[in-house]
Design an enzyme around this catalytic site. Structure first.
Site, PDB file in Angstrom:
ATOM      1  N   GLN A   1       1.452 -11.800   6.245  1.00  0.00           N
ATOM      2  CA  GLN A   1       0.507 -11.161   5.323  1.00  0.00           C
ATOM      3  C   GLN A   1       0.008 -12.153   4.283  1.00  0.00           C
ATOM      4  OE1 GLN A   1       3.080  -8.104   3.885  1.00  0.00           O
ATOM      5  NE2 GLN A   1       2.815  -6.757   5.658  1.00  0.00           N
TER       6      GLN A   1
ATOM      7  N   HIS B   1      14.865   5.176  -0.508  1.00  0.00           N
ATOM      8  CA  HIS B   1      14.698   3.789  -0.098  1.00  0.00           C
ATOM      9  C   HIS B   1      14.008   3.794   1.250  1.00  0.00           C
ATOM     10  CE1 HIS B   1      16.536  -0.306   1.163  1.00  0.00           C
ATOM     11  NE2 HIS B   1      15.330  -0.458   0.628  1.00  0.00           N
ATOM     12  N   ASP B   2      12.886   3.128   1.359  1.00  0.00           N
ATOM     13  CA  ASP B   2      12.067   3.244   2.565  1.00  0.00           C
ATOM     14  C   ASP B   2      12.806   2.860   3.838  1.00  0.00           C
ATOM     15  OD1 ASP B   2      12.076   0.522   1.971  1.00  0.00           O
ATOM     16  OD2 ASP B   2       9.911   0.389   1.630  1.00  0.00           O
ATOM     17  N   THR B   3      13.706   1.886   3.748  1.00  0.00           N
ATOM     18  CA  THR B   3      14.472   1.535   4.944  1.00  0.00           C
ATOM     19  C   THR B   3      15.393   2.669   5.349  1.00  0.00           C
ATOM     20  OG1 THR B   3      14.468  -0.740   4.120  1.00  0.00           O
ATOM     21  CG2 THR B   3      15.864  -0.265   6.017  1.00  0.00           C
TER      22      THR B   3
ATOM     23  N   THR C   1       6.682  -5.434   5.720  1.00  0.00           N
ATOM     24  CA  THR C   1       6.693  -6.579   4.800  1.00  0.00           C
ATOM     25  C   THR C   1       8.045  -7.283   4.859  1.00  0.00           C
ATOM     26  OG1 THR C   1       5.108  -5.475   3.345  1.00  0.00           O
ATOM     27  CG2 THR C   1       6.391  -7.269   2.398  1.00  0.00           C
TER      28      THR C   1
ATOM     29  N   ARG D   1       0.670   5.637   1.126  1.00  0.00           N
ATOM     30  CA  ARG D   1      -0.105   6.619   1.885  1.00  0.00           C
ATOM     31  C   ARG D   1       0.581   7.969   1.821  1.00  0.00           C
ATOM     32  NH1 ARG D   1       1.494   4.174   6.861  1.00  0.00           N
ATOM     33  NH2 ARG D   1       3.764   4.063   6.881  1.00  0.00           N
TER      34      ARG D   1
ATOM     35  N   GLY E   1       5.252  -0.350  10.971  1.00  0.00           N
ATOM     36  CA  GLY E   1       3.948  -0.942  11.268  1.00  0.00           C
ATOM     37  C   GLY E   1       4.025  -2.234  12.051  1.00  0.00           C
TER      38      GLY E   1
ATOM     39  N   ASN F   1      18.511  -8.283   5.547  1.00  0.00           N
ATOM     40  CA  ASN F   1      17.130  -8.305   5.080  1.00  0.00           C
ATOM     41  C   ASN F   1      16.520  -9.655   5.440  1.00  0.00           C
ATOM     42  OD1 ASN F   1      16.390  -5.884   3.141  1.00  0.00           O
ATOM     43  ND2 ASN F   1      18.543  -6.352   2.822  1.00  0.00           N
TER      44      ASN F   1
ATOM     45  N   SER G   1       0.839  -1.201   0.000  1.00  0.00           N
ATOM     46  CA  SER G   1       0.000   0.000   0.000  1.00  0.00           C
ATOM     47  C   SER G   1       0.873   1.249   0.000  1.00  0.00           C
ATOM     48  CB  SER G   1      -0.931   0.021   1.227  1.00  0.00           C
ATOM     49  OG  SER G   1      -0.178   0.156   2.416  1.00  0.00           O
TER      50      SER G   1
END
Length: 482
Positions: free
Chosen positions: A305, A237-239, A260, A16, A419, A297, A14
């Site tokens: 999920q 990069h989200d991390t 995730t 946001r 999350g 990782n 997702s």
């Protein structure tokens, strides 16, 4: 009047839009818009639905206008490794193939014949994963060389969306390091490696650091959303963004970005590209201000999920529904409750096994693994979930020991952000398995880290430590264990 900043945080499931601002010395967040992310089966591959993601981005920008919270700057972060190619007119060539696609099978052997895994790690310091960009590009070179020959630019996914918003192409550093093609020492594309692999040199340009201004919205975008804002590079990069949100002041703490994927590691000022680090499959991802994330990782909540989607009868790309789907719809709290009820069931899985990367049935994959290892095979939902939770917490504990041994640091506690820090059972098991206190929060780690770079750029924080002090005071942190 408040100054608003917008983090567009897009994950594997997702996206946001999170508006952030400072009020009475604290950071305040508001979710403005949320949209789903999914993969399609197209031309024989799993691909990202870029048109759908683009619509989600634009709709969220419009929602900012509707709520009268117009941001001064906007930053986009996504997952790593995946990319698009553009022709000389700036148009897409081909599809954005997703990292869970199987096109990279055998590419590691092909590259190892050119450069050994030891030499590759010494150059780039990136953990070997079958989906790394280096393997994706080699697959494209082998199977679809005409596309590479026509390409005028390579952009990682957030770079591409920035380009669509501004008309300006920039390759951002933190996401680029996930390709396995950036030299860990020089912090630039390793042109020697790129030449050895026979990849087009013109695709790899100057790398830009977080905090760099990309540009303003194009007139077309301004007309569509109703205002103009400046796009700034966060750690795309989200991390990289998530690690910036950790409120820790202890250099011997370890960070777990839980979503995730589970990204577990520490921050270093220099990369560690030793043979011991390679053998443990640890990575040195580039961060903002050239900080390195020395981490592993781990498959993470993807497994949970996937099980939930399967139990709830969600259709797969192949168009089939799971044989395990029944009338009951399971929430995540339901799965946690059932796992707690099966604490006596003992079976151990390696959550990083390739079997769990992209199976048609995650439940069957877990059963096949346990049977092959001559372990009890989980049958009930509770037993399946208990097996996953045991596997995750054990992997976290092993990784903490590995990193402590290689760095010589005595790890004092674990910071869980993102999350996944809301999973109280996993937090408890992690504290028990590691024997360390666990601090969980903030939940919106990635969006917060994205906003930190924007706010530092705007002069609201003087530096990262100043921002982390504010985060510590702004968000609730829960403690587990001793």
């Amino acid at each position: 009047m408040n100054k608003y900043f917008l983090a567009i945080d897009i994950g594997a499931s997702s996206g946001r839009h999170m508006i952030g601002w400072l009020e009475d010395g604290k950071m305040i967040l508001r979710e403005i818009h949320r949209f789903d992310n999914h993969q399609l089966k197209k031309n024989g591959h799993l691909v990202w639905d870029l048109d759908h993601l683009w619509k989600g981005i634009i709709e969220g920008l419009k929602e900012c206008k509707r709520q009268n919270m117009i941001p001064e700057t906007v930053g986009i972060d996504t997952w790593g490794v995946d990319y698009v190619l553009l022709d000389e007119k700036g148009e897409l060539i081909g599809d954005a193939v997703a990292y869970r696609d199987l096109r990279t099978e055998g590419m590691d052997d092909l590259i190892s014949a050119i450069i050994s895994e030891k030499e590759l790690y010494e150059k780039c310091g990136i953990q070997k994963q079958s989906f790394n960009t280096i393997y994706q590009l080699m697959s494209q070179k082998e199977d679809d060389p005409e596309v590479l020959e026509k390409a005028d630019a390579l952009l990682m996914i957030p770079d591409y969306f920035n380009y669509r918003l501004t008309g300006v192409r920039k390759q951002e550093y933190t996401n680029a390091t996930t390709t396995g093609l950036v030299n860990a020492g020089t912090k630039t594309w390793d042109k020697e490696l790129i030449s050895m692999l026979g990849l087009p040199q013109n695709l790899f340009g100057e790398l830009s650091m977080p905090g760099t201004v990309v540009g303003s919205f194009t007139k077309e975008i301004q007309d569509e959303v109703g205002y103009c804002a400046t796009v700034i590079l966060p750690a795309t990069h989200d991390t990289g963004s998530a690690f910036l949100a950790v409120p820790s002041r202890d250099e011997n703490s370890i960070i777990l970005s839980s979503g995730t994927w589970s990204l577990l590691g520490i921050e270093n000022e220099e990369p560690i590209t030793t043979e011991a680090a390679r053998q443990e499959n640890l990575t040195n991802e580039g961060g903002a201000w050239y900080r390195y994330r020395f981490l592993k990782n781990i498959m993470g909540l993807w497994i949970i999920q996937s099980i939930r989607r399967e139990l709830n009868g969600t259709e797969y790309v192949e168009g089939r529904k799971s044989e395990y789907a029944g009338g009951k719809k399971y929430s995540f709290p339901d799965l946690i409750r059932l796992a707690r009820g099966s604490e006596k069931f003992v079976a151990d899985i390696d959550v990083n096994d390739e079997l769990f990367l992209s199976p048609v049935s995650m439940i069957n994959a877990i059963k096949v693994y346990c049977k092959a290892k001559n372990q009890p095979v989980p049958e009930s939902v509770g037993e399946i979930m208990q097996t996953v939770y045991r596997g995750l917490s054990a992997c976290y504990a092993d990784t903490v020991k590995e990193i402590g041994k290689i760095t010589g640091k005595e790890i004092t506690y674990v910071n869980i952000i993102g999350g996944g820090c809301q999973d109280t059972y996993l937090n408890e098991l992690t504290a028990k398995a590691t024997g360390l206190p666990v601090y969980a929060g903030p939940i919106e780690g990635t969006a917060i880290g994205n906003l930190v770079v924007q706010m530092i750029n705007a002069g609201l924080f003087k530096d990262l430590q100043d921002a982390r002090n504010c985060i510590y005071e702004s968000f609730e942190i829960q403690k587990y264990g001793a």
